[in-house]
Motif scaffolding. Structure first.
Motif, short mmCIF file in Angstrom:
data_model
loop_
_atom_site.label_atom_id
_atom_site.label_comp_id
_atom_site.label_asym_id
_atom_site.label_seq_id
_atom_site.Cartn_x
_atom_site.Cartn_y
_atom_site.Cartn_z
N ASN A 1 31.93 53.27 34.34
CA ASN A 1 32.33 53.17 35.75
C ASN A 1 33.68 52.48 35.81
O ASN A 1 34.31 52.26 34.78
CB ASN A 1 31.25 52.44 36.57
N GLN A 2 34.13 52.14 37.01
CA GLN A 2 35.49 51.60 37.13
C GLN A 2 35.65 50.22 36.51
O GLN A 2 36.77 49.77 36.25
CB GLN A 2 35.89 51.53 38.60
N ALA A 3 34.55 49.49 36.30
CA ALA A 3 34.65 48.12 35.82
C ALA A 3 34.47 48.00 34.31
O ALA A 3 34.94 47.05 33.70
CB ALA A 3 33.64 47.23 36.53
N LEU A 4 33.78 48.97 33.70
CA LEU A 4 33.43 48.85 32.29
C LEU A 4 34.18 49.84 31.41
O LEU A 4 34.54 50.93 31.85
CB LEU A 4 31.92 49.07 32.11
N LYS A 5 34.36 49.45 30.15
CA LYS A 5 35.03 50.32 29.18
C LYS A 5 34.55 49.93 27.79
O LYS A 5 34.53 48.76 27.44
CB LYS A 5 36.55 50.10 29.29
N PHE A 6 34.14 50.93 27.02
CA PHE A 6 33.76 50.71 25.62
C PHE A 6 34.68 51.55 24.75
O PHE A 6 34.85 52.73 25.00
CB PHE A 6 32.30 51.08 25.39
N GLU A 7 35.29 50.92 23.74
CA GLU A 7 36.24 51.63 22.90
C GLU A 7 35.82 51.49 21.45
O GLU A 7 35.64 50.38 20.96
CB GLU A 7 37.64 51.02 23.03
N ALA A 8 35.69 52.62 20.75
CA ALA A 8 35.43 52.60 19.31
C ALA A 8 36.66 53.16 18.63
O ALA A 8 37.22 54.16 19.09
CB ALA A 8 34.21 53.45 18.98
N GLN A 9 37.13 52.52 17.55
CA GLN A 9 38.30 53.08 16.88
C GLN A 9 38.23 52.91 15.37
O GLN A 9 37.59 52.00 14.84
CB GLN A 9 39.60 52.51 17.45
N PRO B 1 36.39 57.20 36.46
CA PRO B 1 35.41 58.25 36.19
C PRO B 1 35.03 59.00 37.47
O PRO B 1 34.78 58.37 38.50
CB PRO B 1 34.21 57.51 35.61
N ARG B 2 34.99 60.34 37.40
CA ARG B 2 34.63 61.13 38.57
C ARG B 2 33.21 60.83 39.01
O ARG B 2 32.92 60.67 40.18
CB ARG B 2 34.80 62.63 38.27
N SER C 1 39.14 39.20 37.00
CA SER C 1 38.70 38.85 35.66
C SER C 1 38.87 40.04 34.72
O SER C 1 38.78 41.19 35.13
CB SER C 1 37.23 38.41 35.69
N LEU C 2 39.16 39.74 33.47
CA LEU C 2 39.21 40.76 32.42
C LEU C 2 38.63 40.12 31.17
O LEU C 2 39.13 39.11 30.69
CB LEU C 2 40.66 41.20 32.14
N VAL C 3 37.54 40.69 30.67
CA VAL C 3 36.93 40.18 29.46
C VAL C 3 36.85 41.29 28.43
O VAL C 3 36.39 42.40 28.73
CB VAL C 3 35.53 39.60 29.72
N GLN C 4 37.32 41.01 27.21
CA GLN C 4 37.28 41.98 26.13
C GLN C 4 36.61 41.33 24.93
O GLN C 4 37.07 40.31 24.44
CB GLN C 4 38.71 42.41 25.75
N TYR C 5 35.52 41.93 24.46
CA TYR C 5 34.78 41.41 23.32
C TYR C 5 34.90 42.41 22.18
O TYR C 5 34.47 43.55 22.32
CB TYR C 5 33.32 41.21 23.73
N ASP C 6 35.51 41.97 21.09
CA ASP C 6 35.80 42.89 19.98
C ASP C 6 34.95 42.58 18.76
O ASP C 6 34.83 41.41 18.35
CB ASP C 6 37.27 42.76 19.55
N LEU C 7 34.39 43.62 18.16
CA LEU C 7 33.74 43.52 16.86
C LEU C 7 34.55 44.38 15.89
O LEU C 7 34.94 45.49 16.24
CB LEU C 7 32.30 44.05 16.93
N SER D 1 34.02 45.94 23.89
CA SER D 1 33.29 46.02 25.16
C SER D 1 34.13 45.29 26.19
O SER D 1 34.50 44.14 25.98
CB SER D 1 31.92 45.34 25.03
N GLN D 2 34.43 45.95 27.29
CA GLN D 2 35.35 45.36 28.28
C GLN D 2 34.78 45.44 29.68
O GLN D 2 34.21 46.44 30.08
CB GLN D 2 36.69 46.11 28.23
N ILE D 3 34.96 44.34 30.43
CA ILE D 3 34.66 44.36 31.86
C ILE D 3 35.89 43.85 32.59
O ILE D 3 36.51 42.88 32.17
CB ILE D 3 33.39 43.55 32.20
N ALA D 4 36.27 44.52 33.66
CA ALA D 4 37.46 44.12 34.43
C ALA D 4 37.18 44.30 35.91
O ALA D 4 36.61 45.30 36.31
CB ALA D 4 38.66 44.98 34.02
N PHE D 5 37.51 43.32 36.70
CA PHE D 5 37.40 43.43 38.16
C PHE D 5 38.39 42.50 38.82
O PHE D 5 39.08 41.73 38.15
CB PHE D 5 35.96 43.17 38.62
#
Lengths: 403, 403, 403
Positions: free
Chosen positions: B354-362, B296-297, B3-9, B399-403
């Motif tokens: 962590n490996q499943a989550l990602k938050f991007e601000a641009q 992420p380490r 699954s890959l979910v990306q929620y954009d504001l 806001s993204q979750i991927a697994f």
């Protein structure tokens, strides 16, 4: 988790003079590729006596892929021995060809004769309540059906009864004979609009045994009829001897128009045979009273394995939607309908590399013999003596994965 | 199950004078939130030598979420060593930016230059048959492609070939250099209607590197062109040294009009860099010849753990769809096209808890330099010397979750 | 993997004189069957402190099944003890009836009073950012919400805050008392079109507590109002003593029109009770501050087992969307609105054969008391003194599977 994906490529070869036909008669079918089915579902049992199947389809037969929708969703009570009670959306049993599951058909599409029959009160995603008896050599089902769940704009749904009786009078290790009788009776056609005086229209037709084209052309069609009642029956037989499989059927359809405007009767038949070059047989399924895909004896593998299973097949179908069509150049007789007659030859080669994969190549010749135009709802068709048929060839390839 | 979910504001800040622009030029883009992608799929192997991927998307890039549809569906034969054969719908490889998977891009959207290139004969859900060679340091793919499976109303699909060659001439533990060349050649543009004389139209354009707006505005566009042939190539390079990653590309596009009506040529380039503050590197994937998200380490945790991975990034892209656009105030030169030029700066901060989550601000600044109007299909554009560009700022959060 | 499927059959019995009503007032609702919900989703945790829920719906409440779409998709951070932070699309908590999950409601649909309240700034698939505090006896949630993700054509989304406070002042093994207060405040209604002067319209209404009909008729409605602000609050209580469950609520709604055109106020209340004949209780869920389906003590089985759980229930609801509606035969008073009043009785019998299955039969009487017509956006309604109400009976059956 279960899945069935079918990816079809097809090329339509039409005669140059087809281009002068009206849009409804298929002047230019569109070649290309599309996902015929992309099923994704869950099947299981709850608390022993109950089973369910939730299946969604992301494919679509119109050349363009459709959004994901319900293919079947039902709950079944299995606590009464050989009798099962089911409610929800599913495909009621309507004959051997109909009961052969969509991933197990010998050709890309079911023959047009059985296809038209199954969609009157059955077909995928039909709202139903049914009772099924299935034993080793006998299958019986009676189903009360409504609309298909994807039908939109119906005001008070269609109401119908459909049923099937099938048996295996002779069977041993190498030979099987299956006989099947099925029928549908629509006692209330769906309202086409709100209110008391609304028309109740139904259209009987079938695509030309391949559905990659995205114009949705039906070469033969009854047109939209304002109907009081609709019925259909089909008699089929299948015989298997070792790697040779044969199947044939005869179908009749009837429409009683409203306001005592008369009735129409149509008919059709088909025959098909397949032979497994690699020695397998098509296995019989007592649960559906039909035959399925062969399991390859040795799966395909470049490193020392076998070649999977290879099958050759041929079919002829004849669907006749003319009723007192009259002669070319003469006026349409009173009470007649020029729905057209479709005769189709199909030759196919199927490759089953393993139990999950299937590749099907097929060549078709479709001949349409048809006069005049599609009649408006519930009216007798206008006089139009032009010949609106054509003869075309179609080559197609299906890639399928099922698990 | 994957699954890959990306929620954009996103919030669009446009100058007041933009409101006097025509609807096609984006007078008022709509701020808000939407699911850019909501993938749900199954990937697996069948009988060793075959693999498949069935993926469905319930999100949509148009500000409004679209119904679930096929994102990719394919079957692949892996029995030929480093060469893989694939049939179905998927995304053919068209460069470093294109091959970076949608969950691994450094910014919310791919740069407009690569985005326009990949959608000519590739992009998500393209009907394809392909052969891929992939080894540790070399990647090659050649693909025959048709329409995208979601394209509707195409009569006889587009036919094209697209391919890519990429290699890693230098690589050690801390340093990698990746070179890539890719191109597409559309030898038959899709028919826009049935029949022999139908127009074959194609439109080259790209959204402004963010797709939350639901008006679907493309600031720069070729307009609909009746084309005989379309081609594109892109040359890209990526270099990584420890936590610093850089990537750049140069692209050219060409359209040959039908009926000897001339040809148009367009171009663009981009450069981008990212730095991982927490010491990770972007890992190289030989299977796609591109780089992915850092692992992420130390995953983020309030109770004694670390902060995950933090990344800062910057990008500049320049997409020029003018061809002999002429001067403002002067008539459009013969054979010219005023498609406009888009120059965009983007600054981003990415957090990988962590490996499943990602938050991007641009933060983006998009500048549009454009004269005149969109030409009608296959015609030379009318004289219109008004300046129809604008300069706007956009802030966005994914806001993204991927697994 | 989680799933909830609800298949509804309903038959509408309307008085003959309803046929003379305008289409908007429901002259002929359509009987039939449809999938109310067909949810398919995945719920899980990633790296301990984070959880997610991805849920898709293939059903639809409009008589016709809709394509698969997002029902809820969110990511939540659980690392702050009893406080959870969540972003994505979900259903913010808006009261006891709202918080009762869709598979756990006592009747087929929530009462119209709570249904209208929850859809102002909550309901399924709402874009949100929320903070939730939940402990054994106290629940509090505050949520910032945008549009629903399925809303199309919104230019700059709605912006609102919604919240709920609920507590269990008394509870022991046999008795529980739950009090709940919830409200919404929409401080920016969604733009209906692009540009500065666009109308900001909102419509308050609710279906007649059953949604099989596919005409989408809302018997009572505020009509489309050009609104500056919208607010709502609801006070509810639930009390359980052994197998007896009771619940009631009082709701108020307000709309401030734009351009100082005045304000409207509406109200409603409901009460409902259920009794479990087989001795179970409805279990309390502290996570949602609401009650759920009973777990049958002995699952249904023909071979020596029990009968599952059986429940009888009754409900009355009164939703009043009149505001200074005036007298029949007289002109509409200045500042008045004739939205109508809906009073509905419902009687139900529910059967839970086991934890996964639920069958619900219900009988409803819906009475509509309404003058005049639906006003155009933001204007005072025209004078129309005709009585446009009716009184109808509805029988319905739901088959549900949830796991």
């Amino acid at each position: 988790i279960r899945s069935l994906v079918q990816y079809d490529l097809a090329h339509y070869m039409q005669p140059g003079k087809a281009q002068s036909l009206a849009a409804a008669n298929g002047p230019d079918l569109s070649s290309g590729g599309n996902f015929r089915r992309a099923w994704f579902g869950v099947q299981g049992k709850v608390f022993g006596d109950w089973s369910y199947y939730l299946n969604y389809d992301f494919g679509g037969g119109g050349g363009t892929e459709t959004p994901g929708h319900v293919q079947q969703l039902w709950v079944q009570y299995d606590g009464l021995g050989p009798i099962a009670l089911r409610i929800g959306a599913f495909t009621p049993s309507n004959g051997i060809e109909d009961a052969t599951s969509s991933g197990d058909t010998i050709f890309l599409e079911r023959n047009a004769v059985a296809e038209m029959a199954r969609n009157i009160a059955g077909g995928d995603g039909r709202n139903t309540i049914s009772a099924t008896y299935s034993a080793d050599k006998l299958f019986a089902q009676i189903t009360y059906t409504g609309n298909k769940i994807q039908d939109s704009g119906a005001f008070d749904e269609q109401q119908a009864v459909t049923g099937r009786l099938a048996g295996l009078p002779f069977s041993n290790d190498s030979t099987k004979l299956l006989l099947s009788a099925a029928g549908s009776y629509v006692f209330k056609v769906a309202d086409a609009a709100a209110g008391q005086g609304a028309a109740r229209t139904i259209t009987l037709n079938a695509p030309p045994e391949i559905t990659v084209d995205n114009t949705g052309t039906k070469f033969v069609t009854s047109g939209s009829l304002n109907a009081e009642r609709v019925w259909q029956y089909g008699l089929e037989a299948a015989a298997e001897w070792q790697s040779l499989y044969t199947q044939a059927g005869y179908f009749r359809y009837g429409v009683d128009l409203r306001a005592n405007a008369g009735a129409y009767g149509f008919g059709g038949w088909y025959g098909q045979a397949s032979y497994l070059l690699t020695g397998e047989s098509r296995p019989y399924s007592a649960a559906t009273a039909s035959f399925g895909n062969p399991k390859p004896r040795i799966p395909f593998s470049l490193s020392g394995g076998g070649w999977g299973a290879w099958e050759v097949a041929a079919r002829y179908s004849d669907l006749d939607l003319n009723d007192h069509a009259g002669m070319k150049g003469a006026a349409l007789p009173t009470g007649g309908l020029r729905g057209g007659e479709q005769k189709a030859w199909t030759l196919g080669v199927n490759w089953y590399p393993n139990q999950a994969l299937k590749f099907e190549a097929q060549y078709q010749n479709v001949g349409i013999d048809r006069l005049g135009t599609i009649p408006a709802a519930g009216t007798k068709p206008a006089v139009n003596n032009a010949f609106v048929g054509q003869s075309l060839n179609i080559i197609a390839l299906r890639s399928q994965i099922a698990f």
